[in-house]
Design an enzyme around this catalytic site. Structure first.
Site, PDB file in Angstrom:
ATOM      1  N   GLU A   1     -19.283 -44.847  46.311  1.00 43.27           N
ATOM      2  CA  GLU A   1     -17.925 -45.173  46.760  1.00 43.27           C
ATOM      3  C   GLU A   1     -17.272 -43.963  47.437  1.00 43.27           C
ATOM      4  OE1 GLU A   1     -16.081 -47.543  47.386  1.00 43.27           O
ATOM      5  OE2 GLU A   1     -14.009 -46.891  47.192  1.00 43.27           O
TER       6      GLU A   1
ATOM      7  N   ASN B   1      -7.970 -67.773  63.660  1.00 42.25           N
ATOM      8  CA  ASN B   1      -8.677 -66.830  62.785  1.00 42.25           C
ATOM      9  C   ASN B   1      -9.857 -67.591  62.198  1.00 42.25           C
ATOM     10  OD1 ASN B   1      -9.399 -64.824  60.935  1.00 42.25           O
ATOM     11  ND2 ASN B   1      -7.962 -65.566  59.398  1.00 42.25           N
ATOM     12  N   GLY B   2     -11.066 -67.090  62.427  1.00 46.28           N
ATOM     13  CA  GLY B   2     -12.258 -67.777  61.927  1.00 46.28           C
ATOM     14  C   GLY B   2     -13.355 -67.738  62.970  1.00 46.28           C
TER      15      GLY B   2
ATOM     16  N   LYS C   1     -15.944 -44.026  51.241  1.00 49.87           N
ATOM     17  CA  LYS C   1     -14.560 -43.673  51.615  1.00 49.87           C
ATOM     18  C   LYS C   1     -14.559 -42.640  52.727  1.00 49.87           C
ATOM     19  CE  LYS C   1     -12.642 -46.178  50.453  1.00 49.87           C
ATOM     20  NZ  LYS C   1     -12.979 -47.261  49.593  1.00 49.87           N
TER      21      LYS C   1
ATOM     22  N   ARG D   1      -5.168 -56.812  59.218  1.00 41.24           N
ATOM     23  CA  ARG D   1      -6.253 -57.791  59.322  1.00 41.24           C
ATOM     24  C   ARG D   1      -7.080 -57.629  60.596  1.00 41.24           C
ATOM     25  NH1 ARG D   1      -5.244 -62.063  55.832  1.00 41.24           N
ATOM     26  NH2 ARG D   1      -6.555 -63.444  57.059  1.00 41.24           N
TER      27      ARG D   1
ATOM     28  N   TRP E   1      -9.354 -58.936  65.300  1.00 37.12           N
ATOM     29  CA  TRP E   1     -10.546 -58.147  65.008  1.00 37.12           C
ATOM     30  C   TRP E   1     -11.698 -58.914  65.663  1.00 37.12           C
ATOM     31  CZ3 TRP E   1     -15.091 -58.777  61.865  1.00 37.12           C
ATOM     32  CH2 TRP E   1     -15.814 -57.588  61.684  1.00 37.12           C
TER      33      TRP E   1
ATOM     34  N   LYS F   1      -9.542 -55.251  57.401  1.00 36.82           N
ATOM     35  CA  LYS F   1      -9.291 -55.228  55.968  1.00 36.82           C
ATOM     36  C   LYS F   1     -10.182 -56.203  55.218  1.00 36.82           C
ATOM     37  CE  LYS F   1      -7.325 -53.965  52.247  1.00 36.82           C
ATOM     38  NZ  LYS F   1      -7.963 -52.782  51.695  1.00 36.82           N
TER      39      LYS F   1
ATOM     40  N   HIS G   1     -36.768 -36.780  44.801  1.00 31.30           N
ATOM     41  CA  HIS G   1     -37.815 -37.694  45.283  1.00 31.30           C
ATOM     42  C   HIS G   1     -37.704 -37.944  46.775  1.00 31.30           C
ATOM     43  CE1 HIS G   1     -39.027 -38.326  41.174  1.00 31.30           C
ATOM     44  NE2 HIS G   1     -37.753 -38.536  40.862  1.00 31.30           N
TER      45      HIS G   1
ATOM     46  N   CYS H   1      -8.544 -61.968  61.533  1.00 32.50           N
ATOM     47  CA  CYS H   1      -7.403 -61.764  62.419  1.00 32.50           C
ATOM     48  C   CYS H   1      -6.139 -62.175  61.674  1.00 32.50           C
ATOM     49  CB  CYS H   1      -7.547 -62.635  63.660  1.00 32.50           C
ATOM     50  SG  CYS H   1      -9.120 -62.401  64.492  1.00 32.50           S
TER      51      CYS H   1
ATOM     52  N   GLU I   1     -15.826 -44.102  56.146  1.00 36.70           N
ATOM     53  CA  GLU I   1     -15.022 -45.116  56.845  1.00 36.70           C
ATOM     54  C   GLU I   1     -13.719 -44.573  57.429  1.00 36.70           C
ATOM     55  OE1 GLU I   1     -13.542 -47.636  52.914  1.00 36.70           O
ATOM     56  OE2 GLU I   1     -13.982 -48.710  54.741  1.00 36.70           O
TER      57      GLU I   1
HETATM   58  O1  M6R Z   1     -11.602 -57.994  50.225  1.00 42.50           O
HETATM   59  P1  M6R Z   1     -12.881 -57.573  49.588  1.00 42.50           P
HETATM   60  O2  M6R Z   1     -12.651 -56.769  48.338  1.00 42.50           O
HETATM   61  O3  M6R Z   1     -13.807 -58.720  49.334  1.00 42.50           O
HETATM   62  O4  M6R Z   1     -13.577 -56.614  50.630  1.00 42.50           O
HETATM   63  C1  M6R Z   1     -14.864 -56.126  50.391  1.00 42.50           C
HETATM   64  C2  M6R Z   1     -15.209 -55.027  51.355  1.00 42.50           C
HETATM   65  O5  M6R Z   1     -15.203 -55.494  52.664  1.00 42.50           O
HETATM   66  C3  M6R Z   1     -14.245 -53.840  51.227  1.00 42.50           C
HETATM   67  O6  M6R Z   1     -14.225 -53.330  49.940  1.00 42.50           O
HETATM   68  C4  M6R Z   1     -14.635 -52.709  52.212  1.00 42.50           C
HETATM   69  O7  M6R Z   1     -15.853 -52.171  51.848  1.00 42.50           O
HETATM   70  C5  M6R Z   1     -13.541 -51.658  52.250  1.00 42.50           C
HETATM   71  N1  M6R Z   1     -13.229 -51.336  53.607  1.00 42.50           N
HETATM   72  C6  M6R Z   1     -13.912 -50.402  51.548  1.00 42.50           C
HETATM   73  O8  M6R Z   1     -12.914 -49.444  51.607  1.00 42.50           O
END
Ligand code: M6R
Length: 607
Positions: A480, A105-106, A484, A27, A79, A602, A503, A2, A487
């Site tokens: 990756e 936050n936590g 992308k 966040r 969040w 994030k 396979h 958050c 998400e």
């Molecule tokens: O802040 P970080 O790089 O540790 O975050 C890791 C993942 O949570 C982050 O890369 C996540 O997979 C992204 N949303 C990907 O786009």
């Protein structure tokens, strides 16, 4: 995770807090709220949705003219962790007498036990949050001294917290405290601020105090006091942030979304990372001795950066290396010791899984290097060494520029270690660095040719499933690319090793599933061509991402994405860029808000 923002001074606290929250919205954005103190009265205003929703709601609020008089307050963008996305669960939370208010936050791990004890004492709760328990504990311990009650409350908490607290009986200060979640104080002139990150504070001040675990701070208009949890005073350790560039980086300027802006920043961010890290990396490497095993750990996109880097470390250093998902690492039975090097990759530097893995390896005396993008983040402070990627803040939830900067940093680190261990020569070292040096210009040419990618996005937006294939060093890029797409577009996508589909996964392929294949010049090229034939035989719609297209191939495939030539080892840095754009365009054609995809935040500060 958050976002928290706090203000005390002479100005309109509501306006400043709302502006601060906008910077922190990356966040978390499922609900938002503010707490303001005016004339010994606490006003709490909350809403489901992002800052704009709260802003619109406030516009019609009966108390708006009073709220604008507040010179002290707190804000929060959430969040959800404990409790669904509802107004009741949104922060700020209050105690049952509505005398104290908190933003948090936590995660408080023992909140159920604490809640049970309070329920026995006839406390009542309105939300499902752990945070409401904290603020009722503050009430429980309050005997006229807010500091004392906060100090006592903290001694009962297990878990992580960055908190800000207001009290209607104590209107000249904000109390705040931190353990394992970031909290930074911004020092102004006759005013002070509180925020979850540096960037939210930079519009107001560049003088900051990074609170440390166990700190409890009192923010007054003209004064700041910091104490340890035992109540002893601490000196104020003031940092002056010399990074005016980042202020510009956190504005969208001509781009509709931060994600697109950040994709386009990559030629610069790769170059900056390259230039800033060459010396720092050498200094760290000189301190490394007798490394016998390397583990690279990260989550999501950061993990995929590590996966690419595994191939570099293997080739350049010949030191045995493994890459693992940070949240999986702890469960393995491994021999870890002071000859083990652990490389932690994290854009935010606050990802709980990666932080937990770091702490675990520290108990085994491992040496650690953090590759982080966030100055003074938990991971960067706790690792033995840190290499900062020079991206500026990344706001888009889908990581793009951080990924290519992580790759740049890892390439430099692996080369440096290869040189130090004499597995590569100085000449090879220089040649590889020269190749890397050319990557930003090559990235620019990809960004100048996006029409073909948009056409493919128009096809993808109508599909339910997409398959991404890559081999060897581009297998992680297939993973990756798929991450992308899913998400930001919510289309199911799967990354698969090209040679592996026969396979099992090939059973999925028919004319409804587009298959994107990464075909890069190098040792995987010929075999990938054969795999493409196999896919085509199943009537699939084939998209080839390649730096070496031949005419016979062009006839057979539906779409081609061309990327510039580079050595195979560096091809992942270029290949990922069209995949980022493809995800972006597919999602925006579907009218999704790519900067705030559903259910995501994030950085994920819960394990
Ligand atoms: O802040 P970080 O790089 O540790 O975050 C890791 C993942 O949570 C982050 O890369 C996540 O997979 C992204 N949303 C990907 O786009």
């Amino acid at each position: 995770m958050c976002g928290i923002f706090g203000y005390i001074g002479n100005s309109n606290a509501l306006k400043i807090i709302m502006n601060g929250l906008r910077k922190l919205e990356y966040r978390g954005y499922d609900s938002t709220g503010v707490a303001l103190l005016v004339n010994n009265k606490l006003y709490i205003k909350k809403s489901i949705g992002n800052i704009n929703t709260l802003n619109n709601k406030l516009h019609y609020d009966n108390h708006l003219s009073i709220l604008k008089q507040a010179n002290i307050g707190l804000g929060h963008t959430r969040w959800a962790t404990n409790g669904k996305v509802t107004v009741r669960n949104a922060h700020p939370q209050v105690d049952y007498t509505k005398s104290f208010s908190i933003v948090h936050n936590g995660i408080i791990e023992n909140y159920n036990d604490l809640k049970y004890t309070l329920l026995q004492k006839k406390y009542s709760f309105k939300s499902q949050t752990d945070t409401e328990v904290i603020i009722n504990l503050v009430l429980e311990h309050y005997n006229g001294d807010l500091f004392n009650s906060v100090q006592q409350t903290l001694s009962y908490l297990r878990g992580s917290y960055a908190i800000g607290i207001l009290c209607k009986y104590d209107t000249q200060r904000i109390l705040c405290a931190k353990k394992d979640s970031p909290l930074i104080i911004g020092i102004g002139n006759g005013e002070n601020f509180l925020a979850s990150d540096v960037y939210a504070l930079l519009p107001y001040t560049n003088k900051m105090i990074f609170l440390e675990n166990g700190d409890i701070a009192e923010l007054y208009k003209n004064n700041i006091k910091i104490k340890k949890q035992d109540g002893t005073d601490k000196e104020l350790n003031i940092c002056v942030i010399q990074d005016s560039v980042n202020i510009n980086l956190s504005n969208k300027t001509q781009y509709k979304y931060f994600m697109l802006k950040e994709i386009y920043e990559q030629p610069d961010t790769i170059k900056n990372t390259y230039e800033n890290l060459l010396n720092n990396t050498t200094q760290i490497i000189m301190k490394l001795n007798n490394i016998q095993k390397i583990y690279i750990l990260g989550c999501g996109t950061a993990y995929y950066a590590g996966y690419v880097a595994k191939f570099w470390f293997e080739q350049f250093t010949k030191i045995p290396i493994e890459v693992d998902i940070a949240s999986e690492f702890y469960y393995r039975s491994l021999i870890l010791n002071s000859n083990t090097l652990v490389i932690l990759i994290s854009q935010s530097g606050e990802t709980a899984d990666t932080l937990a893995a770091l702490r675990f390896t520290k108990t085994k005396q491992c040496i650690s290097i953090a590759i982080c993008n966030t100055f003074k983040s938990s991971i960067s402070c706790e690792a033995t060494y840190v290499l900062y990627t020079s991206c500026g803040i990344e706001i888009g939830v889908a990581s793009t520029k951080a990924f290519t900067s992580q790759l740049t940093a890892l390439f430099i680190l692996s080369l440096g270690l290869g040189l130090q261990t004499q597995q590569i020569t100085k000449q090879q070292y220089t040649q590889y660095l020269d190749e890397l040096y050319q990557i930003p210009d090559k990235a620019k040419t990809i960004l100048q040719n996006i029409e073909g990618i948009k056409k493919i996005a128009k096809v993808f937006m109508r599909k339910k499933n997409v398959l991404y294939l890559g081999r060897y060093i581009n297998y992680p890029i297939a993973l990756e690319g798929a991450l992308k797409l899913k998400e930001v577009s919510y289309i199911h996508a799967e990354g698969c090793a090209t040679g592996e589909i026969k396979h099992g996964t090939i059973a999925l392929i028919d004319n409804t599933i587009p298959v994107l294949v990464i075909l890069t010049k190098g040792k995987t090229y010929k075999k990938t061509l054969i795999n493409i034939e196999e896919i085509q035989a199943r009537q699939s719609l084939a998209v080839i991402l390649t730096n070496n297209i031949n005419t016979s191939l062009i006839k057979k495939i539906h779409y081609v994405i061309s990327v510039p030539q580079t050595i195979e080892l560096l091809s992942p840095i270029l290949n990922v860029i069209p995949l980022q754009l493809l995800a972006y365009f597919t999602a925006t054609f579907l009218k999704h808000n790519v900067d705030q995809p559903r259910n995501l935040a994030k950085s994920v500060t819960v394990e």
